[in-house]
Design a protein around this motif. Structure first.
Motif, short mmCIF file in Angstrom:
data_model
loop_
_atom_site.label_atom_id
_atom_site.label_comp_id
_atom_site.label_asym_id
_atom_site.label_seq_id
_atom_site.Cartn_x
_atom_site.Cartn_y
_atom_site.Cartn_z
N LEU A 1 -8.85 -2.31 -4.13
CA LEU A 1 -7.66 -1.48 -4.30
C LEU A 1 -6.44 -2.32 -4.68
N SER B 1 0.82 -1.20 0.00
CA SER B 1 0.00 0.00 0.00
C SER B 1 0.86 1.26 0.00
N ASN C 1 -4.05 5.81 -1.40
CA ASN C 1 -5.07 5.24 -0.50
C ASN C 1 -4.49 4.66 0.78
N ASP D 1 0.25 2.00 -3.58
CA ASP D 1 -1.03 2.69 -3.69
C ASP D 1 -1.07 3.79 -2.64
N TYR E 1 -3.98 0.95 4.50
CA TYR E 1 -5.06 0.00 4.26
C TYR E 1 -5.67 -0.52 5.57
#
Length: 215
Positions: A50, A8, A36, A33, A39
């Motif tokens: 995602l 993430s 975002n 990611d 997580y």
């Protein structure tokens, strides 16, 4: 050999660095990611969505193995991804409860992980299978990933937590989030010999070798 690493956030870089040392001839692709992250507080459905979106470039690159270098993504998404992409080899990361059980002398271990990982069925299965006879302390580390991601973590943020688990008798501390790998040295320093600090970087390399029959 082409290895894909997903996390993430920045935790995957620590895993990728370890893989590059173990496999100096491999191409290691890393995606994250960070839009975002973290997580740890998200629903299982959101984490799956995602994670699936984030690994598309690794799938398109035809990686020999994709490593989900995220305990939360492993706990909540890897089974569904294996079912959706049966031709793709995946390796996940889980809190090292089994290893901790073999290392602890006092039968007290601490697992530092996100709330989503601790609440997952996958983690509860690990505890059931390997945690019998252990007292497992699960301190609140909910803010750690975000603090590390934004370079805001400092000694005071973790000292109370590590002191607390050591005072309760934990002699093994499991780092159950790859973000925490970046502060392993500080956690080890704060444990001051009272507890061994473990994380799965070396185990990932061994798993890659087994999965690709490299030995």
């Amino acid at each position: 050999m082409k290895l894909g690493v997903f996390d993430s956030g920045i935790g995957g870089e620590a895993v990728a660095d370890a893989l590059r040392k173990t496999f100096p001839g491999a191409e290691v692709l890393v995606v994250n990611d960070r839009a975002n992250v973290p997580y740890g507080g998200k629903s299982p459905e959101t984490v799956l969505c995602l994670t699936d979106a984030a690994i598309q470039s690794l799938l398109a690159s035809k990686c020999d193995v994709i490593i989900l270098a995220c305990n939360t993504a492993t706990a909540l998404a890897i089974d569904a991804l294996r079912e959706k992409y049966p031709a793709q080899k995946f390796i996940g990361i889980e809190p090292m409860v089994k290893t901790a059980a073999t290392l602890t002398r006092g039968k007290i271990v601490a697992v530092c992980a996100t709330s989503a990982t601790l609440a997952s069925a996958r983690y509860k299965r690990l505890v059931r299978d390997y945690g019998a006879g252990l007292r497992i302390i699960e301190p609140d580390c909910g803010e750690w990933a975000s603090l590390i991601e934004n370079n805001l973590m400092n000694r005071s943020h973790i000292q109370k937590t590590i002191e607390g688990v050591c005072e309760q008798g934990a002699d093994v501390i499991v780092l159950g989030c790859t973000h925490y790998h970046w502060i392993k040295e500080l956690i080890t320093e704060l444990a001051a010999g009272r507890a061994r600090v473990i994380e799965p970087s070396e185990a990932i390399g061994r798993r890659v070798k087994t999965l690709l029959a490299l030995d």
